[in-house]
Write a protein that holds these residues in place. Structure first.
Motif, PDB file in Angstrom:
ATOM      1  N   ARG A 270       0.886  -1.184  -0.001  1.00 36.64           N
ATOM      2  CA  ARG A 270      -0.098   0.144  -0.029  1.00 36.64           C
ATOM      3  C   ARG A 270       0.819   1.064  -0.077  1.00 36.64           C
ATOM      4  O   ARG A 270       0.485   2.238  -0.298  1.00 36.64           O
ATOM      5  CB  ARG A 270      -1.025  -0.093   1.171  1.00 36.64           C
ATOM      6  CG  ARG A 270      -2.088  -0.869   0.905  1.00 36.64           C
ATOM      7  CD  ARG A 270      -3.006  -0.954   2.058  1.00 36.64           C
ATOM      8  NE  ARG A 270      -4.426  -1.867   1.682  1.00 36.64           N
ATOM      9  CZ  ARG A 270      -5.141  -2.723   2.569  1.00 36.64           C
ATOM     10  NH1 ARG A 270      -4.810  -2.606   3.887  1.00 36.64           N
ATOM     11  NH2 ARG A 270      -6.087  -3.312   2.306  1.00 36.64           N
ATOM     12  N   SER A 271       2.014   1.195   0.681  1.00 34.82           N
ATOM     13  CA  SER A 271       3.056   2.274   0.525  1.00 34.82           C
ATOM     14  C   SER A 271       3.463   2.431  -0.797  1.00 34.82           C
ATOM     15  O   SER A 271       3.447   3.863  -1.289  1.00 34.82           O
ATOM     16  CB  SER A 271       4.252   2.138   1.423  1.00 34.82           C
ATOM     17  OG  SER A 271       4.003   1.745   2.790  1.00 34.82           O
ATOM     18  N   ILE A 272       3.502   1.476  -1.595  1.00 33.38           N
ATOM     19  CA  ILE A 272       3.785   1.646  -3.166  1.00 33.38           C
ATOM     20  C   ILE A 272       2.849   2.509  -3.897  1.00 33.38           C
ATOM     21  O   ILE A 272       3.044   3.540  -4.719  1.00 33.38           O
ATOM     22  CB  ILE A 272       4.160   0.341  -3.614  1.00 33.38           C
ATOM     23  CG1 ILE A 272       5.827  -0.152  -3.301  1.00 33.38           C
ATOM     24  CG2 ILE A 272       4.391   0.508  -5.222  1.00 33.38           C
ATOM     25  CD1 ILE A 272       6.013  -1.523  -3.598  1.00 33.38           C
ATOM     26  N   TRP A 273       1.557   2.058  -3.485  1.00 31.52           N
ATOM     27  CA  TRP A 273       0.459   2.668  -4.440  1.00 31.52           C
ATOM     28  C   TRP A 273       0.113   3.837  -3.767  1.00 31.52           C
ATOM     29  O   TRP A 273      -0.328   4.704  -4.886  1.00 31.52           O
ATOM     30  CB  TRP A 273      -0.653   1.564  -4.200  1.00 31.52           C
ATOM     31  CG  TRP A 273      -0.631   0.471  -4.983  1.00 31.52           C
ATOM     32  CD1 TRP A 273      -0.560  -0.929  -4.438  1.00 31.52           C
ATOM     33  CD2 TRP A 273      -0.639   0.249  -6.507  1.00 31.52           C
ATOM     34  NE1 TRP A 273      -0.201  -1.787  -5.698  1.00 31.52           N
ATOM     35  CE2 TRP A 273      -0.080  -1.044  -6.629  1.00 31.52           C
ATOM     36  CE3 TRP A 273      -0.415   1.202  -7.547  1.00 31.52           C
ATOM     37  CZ2 TRP A 273       0.027  -1.620  -7.999  1.00 31.52           C
ATOM     38  CZ3 TRP A 273       0.113   0.762  -8.866  1.00 31.52           C
ATOM     39  CH2 TRP A 273       0.176  -0.444  -9.017  1.00 31.52           C
ATOM     40  N   MET A 274       0.506   4.267  -2.810  1.00 31.83           N
ATOM     41  CA  MET A 274       0.333   5.665  -2.132  1.00 31.83           C
ATOM     42  C   MET A 274       1.213   6.616  -2.946  1.00 31.83           C
ATOM     43  O   MET A 274       1.149   7.633  -3.103  1.00 31.83           O
ATOM     44  CB  MET A 274       0.347   5.964  -0.888  1.00 31.83           C
ATOM     45  CG  MET A 274      -0.948   5.402  -0.096  1.00 31.83           C
ATOM     46  SD  MET A 274      -0.914   5.877   1.786  1.00 31.83           S
ATOM     47  CE  MET A 274       0.302   4.709   2.483  1.00 31.83           C
ATOM     48  N   ALA A 275       2.652   6.077  -3.272  1.00 30.51           N
ATOM     49  CA  ALA A 275       3.384   6.735  -3.988  1.00 30.51           C
ATOM     50  C   ALA A 275       3.046   7.078  -5.292  1.00 30.51           C
ATOM     51  O   ALA A 275       3.279   8.030  -5.836  1.00 30.51           O
ATOM     52  CB  ALA A 275       4.872   5.927  -3.979  1.00 30.51           C
ATOM     53  N   VAL A 276       2.330   6.022  -5.963  1.00 33.26           N
ATOM     54  CA  VAL A 276       1.749   6.295  -7.358  1.00 33.26           C
ATOM     55  C   VAL A 276       0.657   7.338  -7.274  1.00 33.26           C
ATOM     56  O   VAL A 276       0.621   8.353  -8.375  1.00 33.26           O
ATOM     57  CB  VAL A 276       1.208   4.814  -7.677  1.00 33.26           C
ATOM     58  CG1 VAL A 276       0.351   5.186  -9.053  1.00 33.26           C
ATOM     59  CG2 VAL A 276       1.976   3.935  -8.001  1.00 33.26           C
ATOM     60  N   VAL A 277      -0.109   7.422  -6.281  1.00 35.87           N
ATOM     61  CA  VAL A 277      -1.039   8.631  -6.096  1.00 35.87           C
ATOM     62  C   VAL A 277      -0.331   9.986  -5.940  1.00 35.87           C
ATOM     63  O   VAL A 277      -0.814  10.934  -6.657  1.00 35.87           O
ATOM     64  CB  VAL A 277      -1.861   8.524  -4.830  1.00 35.87           C
ATOM     65  CG1 VAL A 277      -2.844   9.724  -4.653  1.00 35.87           C
ATOM     66  CG2 VAL A 277      -2.639   7.234  -5.105  1.00 35.87           C
TER      67      VAL A 277
END
Length: 290
Positions: A270-277
């Motif tokens: 989820r940290s990775i996908w927050m970085a995508v955001v």
């Protein structure tokens, strides 16, 4: 560019406010929470209007748009507070971020300035929050059915938020930021009084906040109002699309706040996908019409 920056500032405010709602929505009746949030902000804004003699001017469309936006505010908050109370925050809040795609589409349909890079930025944000809502393969304490219901409540909130925000933008263009903000809060408060009357007629009991919870509710109200004010400021001029994209980052803020404050795990995925955001927000800033 400023639209995205103001939208991002609003995302910071509403992200923390929603994390607080994760706690308050479990302790306080929804109608009482609405009364505190809308009542406190309306009272503060009324004092401001008196001090500055800045009462919103009459404009039929702006007032009607504000009235509908105010009622939709209660509906949207009901959905998102229910989703947050169920948890996890890292599913509830990202699911609500679908509002950015709907709001961008509404603004483009009504002639707001738009470039293709902003479309890509919006897709990045949407894809990132969609992946945030997926169930992890290991270490997930919630069932798939539980996550689906939380995500659906978040999506319902996001859809309602999009229409609410668009109408608030419309009113802001016509009567100014403070006028639109004040009418949104005032009409929402009128809706709360109607909800109280219905509950009283049905004999429903209510849970009221104690001292520590009341302080959280007041902070939640202040942050929620500042978030809408920031969003409306960023929406002025050519900033409507940028403000919508910037504001959609609130899901990542909520998840991070829940991780720091409530110790709710986020995890590497989820940290990775927050970085995508975050990447989508940066792209929106770079490509925003000047």
């Amino acid at each position: 560019m400023l639209g995205v920056v103001w939208g991002g500032l609003g995302a910071s405010f509403i992200g923390v406010s929603d994390c607080i709602a994760r706690v308050t929505a479990q302790r306080v009746s929804m109608s009482v929470l609405f009364l505190a949030v809308m009542g406190f902000s309306t009272a503060i804004l009324t004092v401001w209007m008196i001090a500055t003699d800045g009462w919103p001017v009459w404009h039929a469309y702006a007032w009607i748009a504000s009235a509908i936006s105010g009622i939709l505010t209660l509906i949207a908050l009901n959905f998102i507070y229910l989703a947050l109370a169920r948890g996890p925050v890292s599913v509830a809040s990202p699911s609500a971020s679908v509002f950015s795609i709907i709001l961008v589409a509404l603004n483009v349909a009504f002639g707001a300035p738009f470039v293709w890079q902003q479309g890509l930025a919006a897709l990045l944000v949407f894809f990132g929050v969609a992946m945030l809502a997926r169930r992890g393969r290991t270490g997930e304490t919630y069932t798939a059915a539980h996550l689906r219901i939380t995500a659906l409540l978040g999506l319902a909130a996001g859809t309602t938020i999009a229409v609410r925000m668009f109408l608030a933008q419309e009113a802001g263009d016509l009567i100014g930021v403070m006028g639109a903000l004040y009418l949104n809060r005032a009409f929402a408060l009128i809706g709360v009084f109607g909800l109280f009357a219905i509950e009283s007629a049905r004999g429903r009991t209510r849970r009221w906040p104690d001292g520590p919870t009341l302080r959280l509710v007041v902070l939640q109200s202040a942050l929620e109002t500042l978030a809408l004010a920031s969003f409306l400021i960023g929406s002025q001029g050519v900033g409507r699309v940028g403000a919508a994209i910037g504001f959609s980052a609130f899901s990542a803020v909520t998840a991070l706040t829940a991780w720091v404050w409530l110790k709710e795990p986020v995890g590497l995925r989820r940290s990775i996908w927050m970085a995508v955001v975050g990447l989508g927000i940066v792209l929106a800033v770079i490509s925003a019409p000047q």
